[in-house]
Design a protein around this motif. Structure first.
Motif, short mmCIF file in Angstrom:
data_model
loop_
_atom_site.label_atom_id
_atom_site.label_comp_id
_atom_site.label_asym_id
_atom_site.label_seq_id
_atom_site.Cartn_x
_atom_site.Cartn_y
_atom_site.Cartn_z
N GLY A 1 0.85 -1.01 0.01
CA GLY A 1 0.09 -0.03 -0.11
C GLY A 1 0.95 1.13 0.10
O GLY A 1 0.46 2.38 -0.82
N CYS A 2 2.09 1.24 0.74
CA CYS A 2 3.01 2.48 0.60
C CYS A 2 3.42 2.73 -0.47
O CYS A 2 3.73 3.89 -0.73
CB CYS A 2 3.94 2.09 1.91
N THR A 3 3.84 1.56 -1.38
CA THR A 3 4.45 1.73 -2.71
C THR A 3 3.35 2.51 -3.53
O THR A 3 3.80 3.45 -4.31
CB THR A 3 4.70 0.38 -3.38
N LEU A 4 2.08 2.03 -3.34
CA LEU A 4 0.95 2.87 -4.23
C LEU A 4 1.02 4.16 -3.86
O LEU A 4 0.76 5.15 -4.63
CB LEU A 4 -0.44 2.23 -3.92
N SER A 5 1.02 4.48 -2.51
CA SER A 5 1.07 6.00 -2.17
C SER A 5 2.16 6.58 -2.81
O SER A 5 2.34 8.00 -3.11
CB SER A 5 1.21 5.98 -0.55
N PHE A 6 3.52 6.03 -3.10
CA PHE A 6 4.68 6.58 -3.63
C PHE A 6 4.33 6.99 -4.87
O PHE A 6 4.51 8.14 -5.58
CB PHE A 6 5.67 5.48 -3.62
N LEU A 7 3.32 6.19 -5.59
CA LEU A 7 3.09 6.51 -7.10
C LEU A 7 2.01 7.43 -6.98
O LEU A 7 1.73 8.15 -8.00
CB LEU A 7 2.50 5.13 -7.68
N ASP A 8 1.37 7.74 -6.00
CA ASP A 8 0.26 8.82 -5.76
C ASP A 8 0.82 10.15 -5.61
O ASP A 8 -0.11 11.12 -5.74
CB ASP A 8 -0.46 8.45 -4.38
N MET A 9 2.22 10.20 -5.75
CA MET A 9 2.29 11.67 -5.83
C MET A 9 2.23 12.23 -7.55
O MET A 9 2.38 13.23 -7.74
CB MET A 9 4.22 11.50 -5.69
N ASP A 10 1.95 11.33 -8.32
CA ASP A 10 1.59 11.49 -9.73
C ASP A 10 2.48 12.23 -10.37
O ASP A 10 3.59 11.85 -10.45
CB ASP A 10 0.08 12.08 -9.40
N GLU A 11 2.04 13.36 -10.99
CA GLU A 11 2.86 14.06 -11.84
C GLU A 11 3.99 14.88 -11.17
O GLU A 11 4.99 15.36 -11.84
CB GLU A 11 2.19 15.15 -12.70
#
Length: 212
Positions: A46-56
């Protein structure tokens, strides 16, 4: 707790395989950037997905950072020294210990990301019971056991040994910063990384913290 892991010298790991030399022009383009890596131990990603949630916003940071390793790859080792290492997940095996010690030795700043890394999280619920009981419940008494198959607890030398407890990362090595949450928001991860790459003191407002 002991943090020594026996490594078989006759085994070749993926991070020890020959590597293609980096193109000289590309290497020159990376000069001045800081190296960043992220590893997932025992958690849910889940934390990896949050890392990707930094988006652009992550694209904007690529002018300042080089991501050497992420949880999207199966590389346990960092190829060269990093300024920042993000660690997701708790410590539940000897392999986790060895990997975390390697990150500590090769990162200037090491950051616990999410509940599992910070305090053990859901995986640490097994700390309430002896490890033998947990293994028996998982492999011998499991309701998903295949009918007609004699249930056994896996015991093979190629399998990493499970630790008797699940540990938060700071109980194994020194961690420099903690980003709480299950998972934390991408905003919080971005704030910490942006502070570091911009040379500012890390200042994570409580309004950005999550504990659920």
């Amino acid at each position: 707790m002991s943090t020594h892991t026996t490594i078989d010298s006759n085994v070749t790991y993926s991070h020890d395989l020959p590597k293609t030399p980096v193109d000289a022009a590309f290497a020159a383009s990376q000069a001045g950037k800081i190296n960043v890596s992220m590893i997932a131990l025992v958690g849910c990603w889940g934390c990896t997905l949050s890392f990707l949630d930094m988006d652009e916003r992550l694209l904007g940071l690529l002018d300042k950072v080089t991501i050497l390793r992420s949880s999207m790859t199966d590389i346990k080792r960092i190829p060269e020294r990093c300024v920042v290492g993000f660690v997701e997940g708790g410590v539940a095996s000897e392999e986790n210990i060895e990997t975390l010690e390697h990150y500590r030795a090769n990162c200037d700043i090491l950051i616990s990301v999410g509940a599992c890394a910070v305090w053990g999280g859901v995986p640490s619920m097994r700390n309430q019971l002896p490890l033998a009981e947990c293994l028996e419940e998982a492999y011998i008494k499991s309701p998903t056991a295949v009918p007609g198959i004699i249930p056994i607890i896996p015991n093979h030398p190629d399998l990493t040994r499970v630790t008797t407890k699940v540990y938060p990362c700071h109980e194994v090595v020194k961690m420099d910063y903690f980003i709480p949450g299950c998972p934390p928001d991408g905003d919080a991860i971005f704030k910490v990384l942006d502070d570091i790459v911009s040379g500012r003191p890390v200042d994570l407002p409580t309004s950005m913290n999550r504990y659920d």
